[in-house]
Every structure is written in structure tokens, then in C-alpha cells.
Design a protein around this motif. Structure first.
Motif, mmCIF file in Angstrom:
data_model
loop_
_atom_site.group_PDB
_atom_site.id
_atom_site.type_symbol
_atom_site.label_atom_id
_atom_site.label_comp_id
_atom_site.label_asym_id
_atom_site.label_seq_id
_atom_site.Cartn_x
_atom_site.Cartn_y
_atom_site.Cartn_z
ATOM 1 N N LEU A 158 -19.190 -29.857 0.285
ATOM 2 C CA LEU A 158 -18.813 -29.188 -0.965
ATOM 3 C C LEU A 158 -20.037 -28.944 -1.854
ATOM 4 O O LEU A 158 -20.171 -27.890 -2.469
ATOM 5 C CB LEU A 158 -17.759 -30.009 -1.704
ATOM 6 C CG LEU A 158 -16.383 -30.045 -1.033
ATOM 7 C CD1 LEU A 158 -15.527 -31.151 -1.634
ATOM 8 C CD2 LEU A 158 -15.687 -28.721 -1.134
ATOM 9 N N ALA A 159 -20.942 -29.918 -1.902
ATOM 10 C CA ALA A 159 -22.148 -29.772 -2.717
ATOM 11 C C ALA A 159 -23.027 -28.638 -2.198
ATOM 12 O O ALA A 159 -23.655 -27.924 -2.987
ATOM 13 C CB ALA A 159 -22.927 -31.082 -2.723
ATOM 14 N N VAL A 161 -22.183 -25.831 -1.138
ATOM 15 C CA VAL A 161 -21.722 -24.526 -1.640
ATOM 16 C C VAL A 161 -21.457 -24.545 -3.154
ATOM 17 O O VAL A 161 -20.885 -23.600 -3.681
ATOM 18 C CB VAL A 161 -20.473 -24.032 -0.859
ATOM 19 C CG1 VAL A 161 -20.786 -23.846 0.610
ATOM 20 C CG2 VAL A 161 -19.294 -24.936 -1.051
ATOM 21 N N GLY A 162 -21.874 -25.621 -3.811
ATOM 22 C CA GLY A 162 -21.775 -25.671 -5.263
ATOM 23 C C GLY A 162 -20.412 -26.038 -5.810
ATOM 24 O O GLY A 162 -20.142 -25.776 -6.989
ATOM 25 N N LEU A 163 -19.554 -26.644 -5.011
ATOM 26 C CA LEU A 163 -18.220 -27.043 -5.482
ATOM 27 C C LEU A 163 -18.224 -28.527 -5.853
ATOM 28 O O LEU A 163 -17.628 -29.366 -5.191
ATOM 29 C CB LEU A 163 -17.156 -26.762 -4.420
ATOM 30 C CG LEU A 163 -16.821 -25.308 -4.186
ATOM 31 C CD1 LEU A 163 -15.775 -25.156 -3.075
ATOM 32 C CD2 LEU A 163 -16.318 -24.632 -5.451
ATOM 33 N N THR A 164 -18.917 -28.844 -6.951
ATOM 34 C CA THR A 164 -19.005 -30.233 -7.380
ATOM 35 C C THR A 164 -17.994 -30.481 -8.493
ATOM 36 O O THR A 164 -17.436 -29.543 -9.074
ATOM 37 C CB THR A 164 -20.429 -30.540 -7.878
ATOM 38 O OG1 THR A 164 -20.761 -29.629 -8.924
ATOM 39 C CG2 THR A 164 -21.428 -30.423 -6.736
ATOM 40 N N ARG A 165 -17.817 -31.734 -8.799
ATOM 41 C CA ARG A 165 -16.863 -32.103 -9.855
ATOM 42 C C ARG A 165 -17.433 -31.819 -11.219
ATOM 43 O O ARG A 165 -18.556 -31.820 -11.501
ATOM 44 C CB ARG A 165 -16.501 -33.592 -9.758
ATOM 45 C CG ARG A 165 -15.611 -33.852 -8.591
ATOM 46 C CD ARG A 165 -15.183 -35.269 -8.574
ATOM 47 N NE ARG A 165 -14.157 -35.376 -7.531
ATOM 48 C CZ ARG A 165 -13.323 -36.352 -7.427
ATOM 49 N NH1 ARG A 165 -13.349 -37.347 -8.260
ATOM 50 N NH2 ARG A 165 -12.429 -36.381 -6.483
#
Length: 165
Positions: A158-159, A161-165
Motif C-alpha cells: 500500500l505504501a 502506491v501512496g495509500l497510507t493511513r
């Protein structure tokens, strides 16, 4: 051939955008690369809580909705493939991508969880998709050690592709 994503939408809660599908395809490529999986097909279906509740009860004996279900296709016969794929004239089973399995995501659960965890719906759906993909490859989270391993792999993809919390 590469990894391929085939998806269907069986719910009305959320319009599935081209951008979301592009993100999921990218996640599939990144997760596949991280796991050394270069070829295969993943079938993704978006459903609502009612539909996933029925599937969870039927296949897992759990009488409630869940966020994601995965059904791996590790072993199948040529006869089963003949049912799933209609071969074109001259096409052979060896020409088809290996079906890795099905991932089913409840959009209702994903929306509720994204609000609960305070991140985007895209991130939650991405998380559930990568989680389901790892299950297709045999990962599980029955104990703290295996859960930590799986969570680490999910967060790394996820990190990327920039999908972080």
C-alpha cells in the motif's frame, strides 16, 4: 501474460471508477512482484453487506457480513476449466492465465471501516484487496506471528502506491 484483474460490480452503494480499478491493478502488480507471482488472473467482485453475509454463511458457516472473502483456486481439473472458460477455436487450456482465485469485497463494510479508521475509502478497498490477494497465495492470520507478517506485507504494498493511513 502477467497478472490480470477481472472485476464485476454487483452492488449499488458505490460507483466503481476507472481510477479505483487502475489503483487496484497497480496494487496487484506490486503485490505480485513482492511475492514472486508473475502470471495469473484474479477475479474481484464488489458486493453489498447482504450478499457477502450470504456467502460468509454458506461457505464459512459464519452468520454475519464480513469485509472481504477470498477463494483460492489452487487445484482444479481440465473439466472445471472447461466450465469456467469458453475456449475459442484453436485455443488451448495452456494459453489461458492461471486462475488464482476470487476476492469479494463488501463496499458497505469498506465504507464503514474507512470512516472508523479515519482514512480514505480507496485506501480501505486497496487494503482489503491486497489482504484478499495474500490469502489467495496461502497467507493467513491465525496467530500473532502470521498476522504481523501479513500486515507488514500489506502495508508495504500500500505504501508503494501512496495509500497510507
Amino acid at each position: 501474460m502477467g497478472l490480470q484483474l477481472a472485476w464485476t460490480n454487483e452492488q449499488q452503494e458505490l460507483e466503481i471508477s476507472d481510477e479505483l480499478i487502475a489503483t487496484l491493478e497497480l496494487l496487484l502488480q506490486k503485490a505480485g512482484k513482492a511475492e514472486g507471482v508473475e502470471d495469473g488472473e484474479v477475479a474481484l467482485t464488489f458486493v453489498d453487506d447482504r450478499q457477502i453475509h450470504e456467502l460468509n454463511k454458506e461457505y464459512r458457516g459464519i452468520d454475519r457480513p464480513t469485509d472481504v472473502l477470498s477463494f483460492a483456486m489452487n487445484e482444479y481439473t481440465d473439466e472445471e476449466l472447461d466450465i469456467v472458460y469458453e475456449l475459442e477455436e484453436g485455443e488451448e487450456l495452456a494459453d489461458l492465465p492461471e486462475m488464482l482465485g476470487d476476492i469479494i469485497i463488501s463496499v458497505n463494510r469498506a465504507k464503514a471501516q474507512s470512516e472508523e479508521y479515519g482514512h480514505s475509502l480507496e485506501r480501505e478497498i486497496g487494503f482489503l484487496f491486497v489482504h484478499g490477494f495474500l490469502h489467495l497465495l496461502g497467507y493467513d492470520h491465525q496467530d500473532k506471528e502470521s498476522e504481523a507478517e501479513m500486515m507488514g506485507k500489506q502495508e508495504a504494498v500500500l505504501a508503494e502506491v501512496g495509500l497510507t493511513r
